[in-house]
Design a protein around this motif. Sequence first.
Motif, PDB file in Angstrom:
ATOM      1  N   PHE A  88       7.795   5.546   7.300  1.00 33.01           N
ATOM      2  CA  PHE A  88       7.237   6.766   7.886  1.00 33.01           C
ATOM      3  C   PHE A  88       7.966   8.032   7.473  1.00 33.01           C
ATOM      4  O   PHE A  88       7.594   9.125   7.895  1.00 33.01           O
ATOM      5  CB  PHE A  88       7.155   6.655   9.410  1.00 33.01           C
ATOM      6  N   SER A  89       8.988   7.922   6.647  1.00 34.70           N
ATOM      7  CA  SER A  89       9.605   9.080   5.997  1.00 34.70           C
ATOM      8  C   SER A  89      10.349   8.570   4.773  1.00 34.70           C
ATOM      9  O   SER A  89      10.347   7.370   4.503  1.00 34.70           O
ATOM     10  CB  SER A  89      10.569   9.811   6.948  1.00 34.70           C
ATOM     11  N   ARG A  90      10.974   9.470   4.035  1.00 34.51           N
ATOM     12  CA  ARG A  90      11.650   9.046   2.816  1.00 34.51           C
ATOM     13  C   ARG A  90      12.712   7.990   3.080  1.00 34.51           C
ATOM     14  O   ARG A  90      12.894   7.045   2.300  1.00 34.51           O
ATOM     15  CB  ARG A  90      12.299  10.255   2.133  1.00 34.51           C
ATOM     16  N   ASP A  91      13.448   8.113   4.193  1.00 39.19           N
ATOM     17  CA  ASP A  91      14.576   7.235   4.454  1.00 39.19           C
ATOM     18  C   ASP A  91      14.368   6.247   5.598  1.00 39.19           C
ATOM     19  O   ASP A  91      15.133   5.299   5.744  1.00 39.19           O
ATOM     20  CB  ASP A  91      15.832   8.070   4.757  1.00 39.19           C
TER      21      ASP A  91
ATOM     22  N   VAL B 188       9.382 -13.441  17.392  1.00 37.92           N
ATOM     23  CA  VAL B 188       9.035 -12.086  16.945  1.00 37.92           C
ATOM     24  C   VAL B 188      10.312 -11.279  16.807  1.00 37.92           C
ATOM     25  O   VAL B 188      11.213 -11.365  17.658  1.00 37.92           O
ATOM     26  CB  VAL B 188       8.075 -11.401  17.947  1.00 37.92           C
ATOM     27  N   TYR B 189      10.387 -10.511  15.737  1.00 38.99           N
ATOM     28  CA  TYR B 189      11.567  -9.662  15.516  1.00 38.99           C
ATOM     29  C   TYR B 189      11.102  -8.324  14.950  1.00 38.99           C
ATOM     30  O   TYR B 189      10.257  -8.279  14.045  1.00 38.99           O
ATOM     31  CB  TYR B 189      12.530 -10.337  14.543  1.00 38.99           C
ATOM     32  N   VAL B 190      11.622  -7.225  15.498  1.00 44.84           N
ATOM     33  CA  VAL B 190      11.301  -5.885  14.999  1.00 44.84           C
ATOM     34  C   VAL B 190      12.601  -5.148  14.710  1.00 44.84           C
ATOM     35  O   VAL B 190      13.615  -5.361  15.382  1.00 44.84           O
ATOM     36  CB  VAL B 190      10.448  -5.089  16.008  1.00 44.84           C
ATOM     37  N   ALA B 191      12.573  -4.287  13.694  1.00 45.08           N
ATOM     38  CA  ALA B 191      13.795  -3.574  13.304  1.00 45.08           C
ATOM     39  C   ALA B 191      13.460  -2.180  12.810  1.00 45.08           C
ATOM     40  O   ALA B 191      12.389  -1.934  12.234  1.00 45.08           O
ATOM     41  CB  ALA B 191      14.538  -4.349  12.220  1.00 45.08           C
ATOM     42  N   LEU B 192      14.382  -1.266  13.035  1.00 47.91           N
ATOM     43  CA  LEU B 192      14.324   0.091  12.495  1.00 47.91           C
ATOM     44  C   LEU B 192      15.361   0.171  11.385  1.00 47.91           C
ATOM     45  O   LEU B 192      16.516  -0.225  11.574  1.00 47.91           O
ATOM     46  CB  LEU B 192      14.636   1.110  13.585  1.00 47.91           C
ATOM     47  N   ARG B 193      14.943   0.675  10.219  1.00 47.63           N
ATOM     48  CA  ARG B 193      15.831   0.647   9.052  1.00 47.63           C
ATOM     49  C   ARG B 193      15.950   2.036   8.430  1.00 47.63           C
ATOM     50  O   ARG B 193      14.978   2.798   8.369  1.00 47.63           O
ATOM     51  CB  ARG B 193      15.322  -0.364   8.020  1.00 47.63           C
ATOM     52  N   TYR B 194      17.150   2.304   7.930  1.00 48.26           N
ATOM     53  CA  TYR B 194      17.419   3.569   7.243  1.00 48.26           C
ATOM     54  C   TYR B 194      17.860   3.268   5.817  1.00 48.26           C
ATOM     55  O   TYR B 194      18.767   2.445   5.584  1.00 48.26           O
ATOM     56  CB  TYR B 194      18.522   4.355   7.963  1.00 48.26           C
ATOM     57  N   GLY B 195      17.235   3.932   4.867  1.00 43.59           N
ATOM     58  CA  GLY B 195      17.662   3.819   3.485  1.00 43.59           C
ATOM     59  C   GLY B 195      17.040   2.682   2.713  1.00 43.59           C
ATOM     60  O   GLY B 195      17.276   2.553   1.518  1.00 43.59           O
ATOM     61  N   TYR B 196      16.255   1.804   3.321  1.00 42.72           N
ATOM     62  CA  TYR B 196      15.605   0.707   2.612  1.00 42.72           C
ATOM     63  C   TYR B 196      14.368   1.232   1.893  1.00 42.72           C
ATOM     64  O   TYR B 196      13.574   1.972   2.458  1.00 42.72           O
ATOM     65  CB  TYR B 196      15.196  -0.405   3.584  1.00 42.72           C
ATOM     66  N   GLN B 197      14.176   0.823   0.652  1.00 47.02           N
ATOM     67  CA  GLN B 197      13.000   1.266  -0.122  1.00 47.02           C
ATOM     68  C   GLN B 197      12.090   0.080  -0.417  1.00 47.02           C
ATOM     69  O   GLN B 197      12.556  -1.022  -0.575  1.00 47.02           O
ATOM     70  CB  GLN B 197      13.448   1.920  -1.440  1.00 47.02           C
TER      71      GLN B 197
ATOM     72  N   GLY C  63       0.802  -1.216   0.000  1.00 44.69           N
ATOM     73  CA  GLY C  63       0.000   0.000   0.000  1.00 44.69           C
ATOM     74  C   GLY C  63       0.830   1.259   0.000  1.00 44.69           C
ATOM     75  O   GLY C  63       0.387   2.296   0.510  1.00 44.69           O
ATOM     76  N   GLY C  64       2.067   1.174  -0.555  1.00 47.78           N
ATOM     77  CA  GLY C  64       2.949   2.333  -0.543  1.00 47.78           C
ATOM     78  C   GLY C  64       3.725   2.386   0.750  1.00 47.78           C
ATOM     79  O   GLY C  64       4.723   1.700   0.927  1.00 47.78           O
ATOM     80  N   SER C  65       3.260   3.195   1.693  1.00 50.73           N
ATOM     81  CA  SER C  65       3.933   3.285   2.981  1.00 50.73           C
ATOM     82  C   SER C  65       3.776   2.005   3.801  1.00 50.73           C
ATOM     83  O   SER C  65       4.666   1.619   4.552  1.00 50.73           O
ATOM     84  CB  SER C  65       3.400   4.473   3.787  1.00 50.73           C
ATOM     85  N   TRP C  66       2.625   1.340   3.629  1.00 51.45           N
ATOM     86  CA  TRP C  66       2.356   0.121   4.390  1.00 51.45           C
ATOM     87  C   TRP C  66       2.577  -1.103   3.504  1.00 51.45           C
ATOM     88  O   TRP C  66       2.145  -1.143   2.357  1.00 51.45           O
ATOM     89  CB  TRP C  66       0.907   0.105   4.889  1.00 51.45           C
TER      90      TRP C  66
END
Length: 614
Positions: free
Chosen positions: A574-577, A605-614, A535-538
Amino acid sequence: MNSHRITRPTAWTSLALALASPALHAEPAPSVVITATRSPQTLNETISDTISISAEQIAASGAGSIIDLLQRQRGIEIARTGGSGTNASVYLRGANSNQNVVLVDGIRIGSSSTGAANWSAIPLSAIDHIEIVYGPLSSLYGADAIGGVIQIFTRKGQGAATLTASAGYGTDNTRAAEAAVAGSLQGFSYAISAGKEKSDGFSATRPTSTSYNPDKDGYDRQNAAARLSFAWAEGQEIGTQLMHGSLRSQYDGGAAPFDVRSIATINSVAFYSHNQLLPNWQSSVQLAQTRDDGSTYSSAAASGYSRINTKQTSWSWQNDITLGHDILQLLLERRKEEVETNGYQLTSPQRITNSAAASYNARRGDQLFNASIRRDRSIYGAKNTGAAGYGYFFTPALRASASYGTSFRAPTYNELYYPGYGNSANKPELGKNAEAGLHYDANGRALSATYYHNRLTDLMVNTTPCPYGGTYKNGCAYNVNHALLAGLTLAASQQLGAYNFSASADLQNPKDETSGKQLARRSKQHGNLAANYDGGSWKAGVEVVLSGERYDDAANKNRLPGYGLVNLYGSYQFSRDWSALARWNNLADKQYDLARNYASPMGKVYVALRYGYQ
């Protein structure tokens, strides 16, 4: 009952019929693949049954390891003796781990003592995409390509500099972090990555095991990779590739409180030169070396330490000559294997394989042709292999294919020299495979059916008593059996707007024809279902992994029940990057067996914060 019959229980027949439904799909794979012919080729003109797992699919899946990723692909089964840090086997179309070739950017990896790759030490964070080619490819890649070839491609820099990074946390106190930078400037291309993962784990064995210890068996995995190249003129490129993966994992099998553990390390380095010698002549030269080192510590005593280190040094010269719309490929290769161990004295600590091969790929209107031949010479003698394939387009969307190929697996060092187990007179295993397939791909819908019939002779098995005086407690390696790997693979996919659906089913009969028994740890039915939403962002998805019953032993006395697993995953940009990812494996917290007396992961269960992934 016909020994070649492939059983189709009602539930699996329903799944197979569902594959023809127009309501199914998966994300499109890259249109160009390399592994099937050792040169770039569009996927719809590939006669060999081939799939590609793209970088986008890997990132979206949130898979924790390459084994988790491969388990969800058609034609593949896995076995594992515990959690993510323990030994794993990958079966391709029923072929054993040492009957498949694993490559990283064209470099063969694996242990010369066992013949198999150490999957748990291969870093997923360095991978750009993966190609899987099913069926024998010994005429292109030499020994061991009986079931197929899995090639891993690392990241390559392109365009402006980009940075990606992620950090995550999950069940069993699992912590992971990785970072990568890639780009190119004035002909220079670079991609560098590094990562680390650590987990407290869970007990690798169950109380039914004689080596059971209720402590947690954790692991510590580290990796680094780099790919550097320089295009000094049009059509002229030189470069180097490096990869390092290390895994320290605990296991049950020794006396507490000693830290019973194993340490595995994979290192590879390669230098290459790609050169356009003439407008129709592309030359590629590569010099590479891989090391697969393994150590185990079962007690504080000197006798509790064992070490087996293997090294492979290879040189190859590949020439692709374009003749109109056809490609003639000529190949020379040399591979030197060396083994060093503290456990026993090797009769021959090294062996050299010299190889020459040629292949031809052509298209005439709606018809596709390919043929290849190869000769490998080593201490086990000379082996000749060949393959031929034909494809026909009934329409631009509907294609049929058929092929025949021979293959072989070289005896491992253990099968040749291990005291009381190996025999230097052991011969290579031989395979003859015929297959036919039908493929449809149009308007976001893809359907395929492939039947294969792969007969193996001189199959290496453990025999007791040993016919040549071996003394190993579980028998010795001996060329005595025949096997048949026959099966039908069905796959389907469909895109409906933002929704993607896919399914696959493997109905197979991996059988030891000499004993009449089912090959160990391989089922007669297995499959996968998946659905995801973009869904784009989701983004969100669900996966279902299914497997029929298997046996843990060659005698088929220890049954492993069938199982079904459900996995969920999702991400939010939640933002461009910046984005966040969450994954929940084994949603039902199901207990299942991949190997007898060994535990498998429950709900994770595993959760992660990512930078730069598209």
